[in-house]
Scaffold this active site. Structure first.
Site, PDB file in Angstrom:
ATOM      1  N   GLU A  99      10.146  -3.798  -8.943  1.00 29.41           N
ATOM      2  CA  GLU A  99       8.952  -4.026  -8.114  1.00 29.41           C
ATOM      3  C   GLU A  99       7.911  -4.767  -8.944  1.00 29.41           C
ATOM      4  O   GLU A  99       7.857  -4.614 -10.169  1.00 29.41           O
ATOM      5  CB  GLU A  99       8.448  -2.647  -7.649  1.00 29.41           C
ATOM      6  CG  GLU A  99       7.115  -2.596  -6.952  1.00 29.41           C
ATOM      7  CD  GLU A  99       7.095  -3.212  -5.569  1.00 29.41           C
ATOM      8  OE1 GLU A  99       7.477  -4.395  -5.463  1.00 29.41           O
ATOM      9  OE2 GLU A  99       6.666  -2.540  -4.622  1.00 29.41           O
ATOM     10  N   ASP A 100       7.069  -5.578  -8.290  1.00 26.09           N
ATOM     11  CA  ASP A 100       6.010  -6.268  -9.039  1.00 26.09           C
ATOM     12  C   ASP A 100       4.942  -5.286  -9.492  1.00 26.09           C
ATOM     13  O   ASP A 100       4.590  -5.221 -10.661  1.00 26.09           O
ATOM     14  CB  ASP A 100       5.405  -7.419  -8.195  1.00 26.09           C
ATOM     15  CG  ASP A 100       4.920  -6.982  -6.809  1.00 26.09           C
ATOM     16  OD1 ASP A 100       5.071  -5.800  -6.434  1.00 26.09           O
ATOM     17  OD2 ASP A 100       4.370  -7.845  -6.082  1.00 26.09           O
ATOM     18  N   ASP A 103       1.091   0.481  -6.546  1.00 26.23           N
ATOM     19  CA  ASP A 103      -0.309   0.811  -6.271  1.00 26.23           C
ATOM     20  C   ASP A 103      -0.365   2.274  -5.830  1.00 26.23           C
ATOM     21  O   ASP A 103      -0.450   3.174  -6.653  1.00 26.23           O
ATOM     22  CB  ASP A 103      -0.841  -0.176  -5.223  1.00 26.23           C
ATOM     23  CG  ASP A 103      -2.313   0.012  -4.922  1.00 26.23           C
ATOM     24  OD1 ASP A 103      -2.924   0.966  -5.438  1.00 26.23           O
ATOM     25  OD2 ASP A 103      -2.889  -0.798  -4.166  1.00 26.23           O
ATOM     26  N   PHE A 152      -7.599  -6.089  -8.163  1.00 23.71           N
ATOM     27  CA  PHE A 152      -6.550  -6.750  -7.390  1.00 23.71           C
ATOM     28  C   PHE A 152      -6.118  -7.985  -8.168  1.00 23.71           C
ATOM     29  O   PHE A 152      -6.920  -8.872  -8.448  1.00 23.71           O
ATOM     30  CB  PHE A 152      -7.053  -7.150  -5.997  1.00 23.71           C
ATOM     31  CG  PHE A 152      -5.924  -7.528  -5.084  1.00 23.71           C
ATOM     32  CD1 PHE A 152      -5.219  -6.560  -4.392  1.00 23.71           C
ATOM     33  CD2 PHE A 152      -5.536  -8.857  -4.948  1.00 23.71           C
ATOM     34  CE1 PHE A 152      -4.150  -6.901  -3.576  1.00 23.71           C
ATOM     35  CE2 PHE A 152      -4.470  -9.208  -4.138  1.00 23.71           C
ATOM     36  CZ  PHE A 152      -3.778  -8.223  -3.447  1.00 23.71           C
ATOM     37  N   ARG A 165       1.066 -17.020  -5.917  1.00 21.95           N
ATOM     38  CA  ARG A 165       2.293 -16.487  -6.538  1.00 21.95           C
ATOM     39  C   ARG A 165       2.783 -17.378  -7.671  1.00 21.95           C
ATOM     40  O   ARG A 165       3.425 -16.921  -8.602  1.00 21.95           O
ATOM     41  CB  ARG A 165       3.418 -16.395  -5.492  1.00 21.95           C
ATOM     42  CG  ARG A 165       3.186 -15.367  -4.401  1.00 21.95           C
ATOM     43  CD  ARG A 165       4.475 -15.152  -3.620  1.00 21.95           C
ATOM     44  NE  ARG A 165       4.277 -14.503  -2.339  1.00 21.95           N
ATOM     45  CZ  ARG A 165       4.182 -13.194  -2.152  1.00 21.95           C
ATOM     46  NH1 ARG A 165       4.255 -12.384  -3.167  1.00 21.95           N
ATOM     47  NH2 ARG A 165       4.022 -12.693  -0.946  1.00 21.95           N
TER      48      ARG A 165
HETATM   49  P1  IMP Z   1       1.939   0.501  -2.705  1.00 29.81           P
HETATM   50  O1  IMP Z   1       2.905   0.825  -1.613  1.00 29.81           O
HETATM   51  O2  IMP Z   1       0.540   0.947  -2.360  1.00 29.81           O
HETATM   52  O3  IMP Z   1       2.369   1.037  -4.056  1.00 29.81           O
HETATM   53  O4  IMP Z   1       1.820  -1.074  -2.785  1.00 29.81           O
HETATM   54  C1  IMP Z   1       2.701  -1.823  -3.529  1.00 29.81           C
HETATM   55  C2  IMP Z   1       2.767  -3.236  -3.015  1.00 29.81           C
HETATM   56  O5  IMP Z   1       1.458  -3.724  -2.713  1.00 29.81           O
HETATM   57  C3  IMP Z   1       3.308  -4.169  -4.076  1.00 29.81           C
HETATM   58  O6  IMP Z   1       4.665  -4.431  -3.833  1.00 29.81           O
HETATM   59  C4  IMP Z   1       2.492  -5.419  -3.914  1.00 29.81           C
HETATM   60  O7  IMP Z   1       3.181  -6.330  -3.075  1.00 29.81           O
HETATM   61  C5  IMP Z   1       1.230  -4.996  -3.225  1.00 29.81           C
HETATM   62  N1  IMP Z   1       0.085  -4.903  -4.169  1.00 29.81           N
HETATM   63  C6  IMP Z   1      -0.519  -3.786  -4.631  1.00 29.81           C
HETATM   64  N2  IMP Z   1      -1.510  -4.070  -5.470  1.00 29.81           N
HETATM   65  C7  IMP Z   1      -1.530  -5.414  -5.564  1.00 29.81           C
HETATM   66  C8  IMP Z   1      -2.355  -6.341  -6.324  1.00 29.81           C
HETATM   67  O8  IMP Z   1      -3.257  -5.987  -7.104  1.00 29.81           O
HETATM   68  N3  IMP Z   1      -2.035  -7.655  -6.155  1.00 29.81           N
HETATM   69  C9  IMP Z   1      -1.059  -8.108  -5.330  1.00 29.81           C
HETATM   70  N4  IMP Z   1      -0.265  -7.278  -4.612  1.00 29.81           N
HETATM   71  C10 IMP Z   1      -0.514  -5.948  -4.731  1.00 29.81           C
HETATM   72 MG    MG Z   2       3.061  -8.225  -2.203  1.00 30.77          MG
END
Ligand code: IMP
Ligand code: MG
Length: 175
Positions: A99-100, A103, A152, A165
């Site tokens: 995963e990138d 959050d 962010f 990206r």
């Molecule tokens: P989560 O489900 O809240 O953990 O969100 C994870 C997903 O949200 C990641 O796969 C990202 O695509 C996106 N995301 C969360 N934070 C960021 C950020 O700071 N920049 C860009 N994408 C983010």
């Molecule tokens: Mg994303």
């Protein structure tokens, strides 16, 4: 917001990212010595990280992608939608989910449960970035690049509404 790279403050340089990915690749290679792995990249954000990571992994690996969507702008919708499923079975395979950024952890928890239900031989999580303050994550990240704060970030695969990206480094959006 206009796509203007002057809006971006550098946060993690190409050199720092490259060095850390080389360390992660070595760790994964050591952990899976004499084994094959299936690397699953979470689309779209992981595509650049995954491309660099697999070139640092010295054991045989197959590459799969899974597509999800949960974000609009800078906010999670809290609802994970599968936009592209795996094209191969993972039963009895060593799976590393890439995963990138983690959050809240909702995306990765949802995908992990979905993949574990397909009975892999082993299952590990890899993320380039993690925002620890917001974690509701129910599992540990086995291979983590960097912990960051709640900013962010964009670049190196990460987007703001589909943009930025392609940046070779990770930056913070200046509003
Ligand atoms: P989560 O489900 O809240 O953990 O969100 C994870 C997903 O949200 C990641 O796969 C990202 O695509 C996106 N995301 C969360 N934070 C960021 C950020 O700071 N920049 C860009 N994408 C983010
Ligand atoms: Mg994303």
């Amino acid at each position: 917001m206009k796509k203007n790279k002057e809006n971006i403050a550098s946060f993690l340089s190409e050199e720092k990212i490259k060095k850390r990915i080389s360390e992660l690749g070595k760790k994964i290679s050591d952990d899976f010595k004499n084994e094959d792995i299936v690397i699953i990249g979470v689309l779209k954000g992981s595509f650049i990280f995954l491309a660099d990571l697999v070139r640092e992994i010295k054991v045989p690996c197959k590459i799969e992608f899974i597509g999800v969507s949960s974000y609009e702008g800078t906010e999670s919708t809290g609802h994970v939608r599968i936009t592209h499923d795996l094209s191969a079975e993972v039963m009895n395979k060593n799976v590393v989910l890439v995963e990138d950024i983690v959050d809240t952890g909702k995306t990765i928890d949802y995908l992990s449960e979905m993949i574990r239900m397909r009975s892999p031989k082993s299952f590990k999580l890899c993320a380039l970035l993690s925002k620890p303050d917001k974690h509701e994550l129910n599992q540990k990240i086995d291979y983590l690049g960097f912990e960051i704060g709640n900013e962010f970030v964009v670049g190196y695969g990460l987007d703001y509404d589909g943009m930025y990206r392609e940046l070779p480094y990770i930056g913070v959006l200046k509003c």
